[in-house]
Motif scaffolding. Structure first.
Motif, mmCIF file in Angstrom:
data_model
loop_
_atom_site.group_PDB
_atom_site.id
_atom_site.type_symbol
_atom_site.label_atom_id
_atom_site.label_comp_id
_atom_site.label_asym_id
_atom_site.label_seq_id
_atom_site.Cartn_x
_atom_site.Cartn_y
_atom_site.Cartn_z
ATOM 1 N N ARG A 256 0.837 -1.195 0.000
ATOM 2 C CA ARG A 256 0.000 0.000 0.000
ATOM 3 C C ARG A 256 0.874 1.248 0.000
ATOM 4 N NH1 ARG A 256 -4.491 1.383 4.520
ATOM 5 N NH2 ARG A 256 -2.623 1.873 5.704
ATOM 6 N N GLY A 257 1.982 1.192 0.719
ATOM 7 C CA GLY A 257 2.910 2.321 0.725
ATOM 8 C C GLY A 257 3.463 2.623 -0.655
ATOM 9 N N ASP B 94 4.060 6.770 6.039
ATOM 10 C CA ASP B 94 3.376 6.172 7.192
ATOM 11 C C ASP B 94 3.290 4.649 7.044
ATOM 12 O OD1 ASP B 94 2.987 8.670 8.321
ATOM 13 O OD2 ASP B 94 0.882 8.817 7.697
ATOM 14 N N ASP B 95 2.880 4.196 5.863
ATOM 15 C CA ASP B 95 2.750 2.756 5.642
ATOM 16 C C ASP B 95 4.098 2.049 5.711
ATOM 17 O OD1 ASP B 95 0.001 2.674 5.409
ATOM 18 O OD2 ASP B 95 0.005 2.745 3.222
ATOM 19 N N LEU B 96 5.107 2.639 5.104
ATOM 20 C CA LEU B 96 6.434 2.006 5.119
ATOM 21 C C LEU B 96 7.019 1.987 6.527
ATOM 22 C CD1 LEU B 96 7.726 3.490 1.782
ATOM 23 C CD2 LEU B 96 7.139 1.085 2.214
ATOM 24 N N GLU B 97 6.783 3.042 7.297
ATOM 25 C CA GLU B 97 7.231 3.054 8.693
ATOM 26 C C GLU B 97 6.544 1.950 9.487
ATOM 27 O OE1 GLU B 97 6.513 7.057 9.987
ATOM 28 O OE2 GLU B 97 8.328 7.812 8.991
ATOM 29 N N GLN C 187 13.335 -4.407 1.949
ATOM 30 C CA GLN C 187 12.662 -3.656 0.880
ATOM 31 C C GLN C 187 11.928 -2.435 1.433
ATOM 32 O OE1 GLN C 187 10.533 -7.173 -0.636
ATOM 33 N NE2 GLN C 187 11.155 -6.452 -2.662
ATOM 34 N N ALA C 188 11.283 -2.593 2.563
ATOM 35 C CA ALA C 188 10.559 -1.476 3.166
ATOM 36 C C ALA C 188 11.534 -0.421 3.682
ATOM 37 C CB ALA C 188 9.653 -1.970 4.291
ATOM 38 N N ILE C 189 12.623 -0.854 4.269
ATOM 39 C CA ILE C 189 13.643 0.081 4.762
ATOM 40 C C ILE C 189 14.203 0.899 3.606
ATOM 41 C CG2 ILE C 189 15.944 0.243 5.786
ATOM 42 C CD1 ILE C 189 15.135 -2.318 7.431
ATOM 43 N N GLU C 190 14.529 0.230 2.503
ATOM 44 C CA GLU C 190 15.084 0.921 1.338
ATOM 45 C C GLU C 190 14.077 1.897 0.735
ATOM 46 O OE1 GLU C 190 16.332 -2.338 -1.118
ATOM 47 O OE2 GLU C 190 18.159 -2.662 0.067
ATOM 48 N N ALA C 191 12.821 1.496 0.657
ATOM 49 C CA ALA C 191 11.786 2.378 0.113
ATOM 50 C C ALA C 191 11.594 3.593 1.011
ATOM 51 C CB ALA C 191 10.470 1.615 -0.049
ATOM 52 N N LEU C 192 11.612 3.371 2.314
ATOM 53 C CA LEU C 192 11.464 4.470 3.266
ATOM 54 C C LEU C 192 12.646 5.434 3.155
ATOM 55 C CD1 LEU C 192 9.695 5.584 5.495
ATOM 56 C CD2 LEU C 192 10.880 4.087 7.108
ATOM 57 N N GLU C 193 13.846 4.902 3.033
ATOM 58 C CA GLU C 193 15.021 5.761 2.871
ATOM 59 C C GLU C 193 14.928 6.571 1.576
ATOM 60 O OE1 GLU C 193 18.241 2.956 3.146
ATOM 61 O OE2 GLU C 193 18.216 3.007 5.347
ATOM 62 N N ARG C 194 14.440 5.969 0.522
ATOM 63 C CA ARG C 194 14.272 6.659 -0.753
ATOM 64 C C ARG C 194 13.320 7.852 -0.606
ATOM 65 N NH1 ARG C 194 11.990 2.831 -3.423
ATOM 66 N NH2 ARG C 194 9.895 3.699 -3.443
ATOM 67 N N LEU C 195 12.321 7.703 0.256
ATOM 68 C CA LEU C 195 11.336 8.769 0.480
ATOM 69 C C LEU C 195 11.790 9.774 1.534
ATOM 70 C CD1 LEU C 195 7.994 6.769 0.407
ATOM 71 C CD2 LEU C 195 8.863 8.351 -1.316
ATOM 72 N N MET D 2 3.147 6.072 -5.622
ATOM 73 C CA MET D 2 2.904 6.243 -7.053
ATOM 74 C C MET D 2 1.718 7.159 -7.348
ATOM 75 S SD MET D 2 5.458 4.747 -8.265
ATOM 76 C CE MET D 2 5.075 4.894 -10.001
ATOM 77 N N THR D 3 0.807 7.297 -6.387
ATOM 78 C CA THR D 3 -0.322 8.212 -6.588
ATOM 79 C C THR D 3 -0.015 9.617 -6.073
ATOM 80 O OG1 THR D 3 -1.389 7.639 -4.479
ATOM 81 C CG2 THR D 3 -2.006 6.334 -6.442
ATOM 82 N N GLY D 4 1.174 9.802 -5.527
ATOM 83 C CA GLY D 4 1.577 11.115 -5.039
ATOM 84 C C GLY D 4 1.313 11.362 -3.571
ATOM 85 N N ASP D 5 0.779 10.368 -2.871
ATOM 86 C CA ASP D 5 0.513 10.493 -1.427
ATOM 87 C C ASP D 5 1.771 10.090 -0.670
ATOM 88 O OD1 ASP D 5 -0.398 10.493 1.176
ATOM 89 O OD2 ASP D 5 -1.879 8.895 0.868
ATOM 90 N N LEU D 6 2.753 10.999 -0.650
ATOM 91 C CA LEU D 6 4.040 10.663 -0.050
ATOM 92 C C LEU D 6 3.972 10.534 1.469
ATOM 93 C CD1 LEU D 6 6.434 12.803 -2.270
ATOM 94 C CD2 LEU D 6 5.597 10.461 -2.605
ATOM 95 N N ALA D 7 3.146 11.340 2.110
ATOM 96 C CA ALA D 7 2.994 11.227 3.568
ATOM 97 C C ALA D 7 2.372 9.878 3.926
ATOM 98 C CB ALA D 7 2.152 12.370 4.107
ATOM 99 N N GLY D 8 1.335 9.478 3.189
ATOM 100 C CA GLY D 8 0.717 8.174 3.424
ATOM 101 C C GLY D 8 1.668 7.037 3.141
ATOM 102 N N ALA D 9 2.479 7.194 2.095
ATOM 103 C CA ALA D 9 3.468 6.174 1.751
ATOM 104 C C ALA D 9 4.480 6.013 2.882
ATOM 105 C CB ALA D 9 4.186 6.546 0.452
#
Length: 69
Positions: A30-31, A45-48, A59-67, A36-43
């Motif tokens: 979901r993150g 939150d989900d990745l955290e 994968q989640a750690i890397e995605a969170l770091e990217r954001l 991809m829909t532009g909801d970076l704050a929601g992304a």
């Protein structure tokens, strides 16, 4: 395939039927969809949440770091 809203709806449905929200993969996907829909704050939150449920979820750690989270 660009069906990000479908991923978000499926995750929301999964959470509403499970009761407990303890599946880190659901937060991860979901993150990514939210990102991809532009909801970076929601992304973020989900990745955290995914990382808090599984501290070794690379994968989640890397995605969170990217954001920047």
């Amino acid at each position: 395939t660009g069906r990000y809203q479908d991923v978000i709806r499926l995750a929301d449905t999964t959470f509403s039927t499970m009761g407990e929200k303890t599946v880190e993969e659901t937060y991860f996907w979901r993150g990514l969809a939210r990102e991809m829909t532009g909801d970076l704050a929601g992304a973020r939150d989900d990745l955290e949440m995914a990382v808090s449920l599984n501290k070794n979820y690379t994968q989640a750690i890397e995605a969170l770091e990217r954001l920047g989270g």
